[in-house]
Design a protein around this motif. Sequence first.
Motif, mmCIF file in Angstrom:
data_model
loop_
_atom_site.group_PDB
_atom_site.id
_atom_site.type_symbol
_atom_site.label_atom_id
_atom_site.label_comp_id
_atom_site.label_asym_id
_atom_site.label_seq_id
_atom_site.Cartn_x
_atom_site.Cartn_y
_atom_site.Cartn_z
ATOM 1 N N ALA A 46 -7.850 55.705 9.331
ATOM 2 C CA ALA A 46 -7.404 57.290 8.930
ATOM 3 C C ALA A 46 -6.571 57.390 9.759
ATOM 4 N N GLY A 47 -4.820 58.085 9.498
ATOM 5 C CA GLY A 47 -3.993 58.683 10.441
ATOM 6 C C GLY A 47 -2.908 57.319 10.328
ATOM 7 N N ILE A 48 -3.069 55.934 9.305
ATOM 8 C CA ILE A 48 -2.574 55.091 8.767
ATOM 9 C C ILE A 48 -1.799 55.383 7.221
ATOM 10 N N LEU A 49 0.021 55.394 7.429
ATOM 11 C CA LEU A 49 0.105 55.195 5.954
ATOM 12 C C LEU A 49 0.315 54.285 5.562
ATOM 13 N N VAL A 50 0.752 53.625 4.239
ATOM 14 C CA VAL A 50 1.130 52.293 3.528
ATOM 15 C C VAL A 50 2.097 52.887 2.878
ATOM 16 N N HIS A 51 3.430 52.301 2.997
ATOM 17 C CA HIS A 51 4.382 51.999 2.191
ATOM 18 C C HIS A 51 4.976 51.191 1.057
ATOM 19 N N LYS A 52 4.846 50.901 0.543
ATOM 20 C CA LYS A 52 4.946 49.945 -0.741
ATOM 21 C C LYS A 52 6.467 49.722 -1.384
ATOM 22 N N PHE A 53 7.178 47.956 -1.119
ATOM 23 C CA PHE A 53 8.456 48.417 -1.459
ATOM 24 C C PHE A 53 8.595 46.623 -2.717
ATOM 25 N N LYS A 54 9.445 46.477 -3.549
ATOM 26 C CA LYS A 54 9.602 45.521 -4.065
ATOM 27 C C LYS A 54 10.607 44.597 -3.782
ATOM 28 N N PHE A 55 10.564 43.469 -3.626
ATOM 29 C CA PHE A 55 11.612 42.178 -3.078
ATOM 30 C C PHE A 55 11.335 40.803 -4.007
ATOM 31 N N ASN A 56 12.361 40.999 -4.676
ATOM 32 C CA ASN A 56 12.024 39.837 -5.747
ATOM 33 C C ASN A 56 10.910 39.615 -6.656
ATOM 34 N N ARG A 57 10.360 40.655 -7.165
ATOM 35 C CA ARG A 57 9.316 40.944 -8.083
ATOM 36 C C ARG A 57 7.612 40.884 -7.422
ATOM 37 N N GLN A 58 8.176 40.773 -6.243
ATOM 38 C CA GLN A 58 6.389 40.959 -5.332
ATOM 39 C C GLN A 58 6.424 42.316 -4.495
ATOM 40 N N GLU A 59 5.677 42.225 -4.397
ATOM 41 C CA GLU A 59 5.277 43.991 -4.063
ATOM 42 C C GLU A 59 4.613 43.728 -2.333
#
Length: 105
Positions: A46-59
């Motif tokens: 709780a209190g943590i945020l997670v941002h997802k992004f892709k690089f070379n088809r890997q998340e």
Amino acid sequence: MNRNYKSPFRLFVKKAHKPLRLAIEDEVDSVCENPAIGEPKKGDLAGILVHKFKFNRQEYLIAYRPPTVVQTGNAALVEFLVIDFYKVGTHDNFYDELKRYLRGE
């Protein structure tokens, strides 16, 4: 916005190859521009945020804690303009390692 990189974040970036480092830097910039971009976590995280992004088809995932606003006394607001970046990496054991780091093990 000031940035505070915790040791797991720094170690991953240090070991990553240059194109990935540049991609992480771009994503950190986008998080600093809009701290609410990540998905808020519940329970132990709780209190943590997670941002997802892709690089070379890997998340990849970036775990961070957004700036906080603290109320002191008679409605005086103090805003800490620091984003703590805890961890970056692939999904494999990401949340387990993050929980372990936050518990101090």
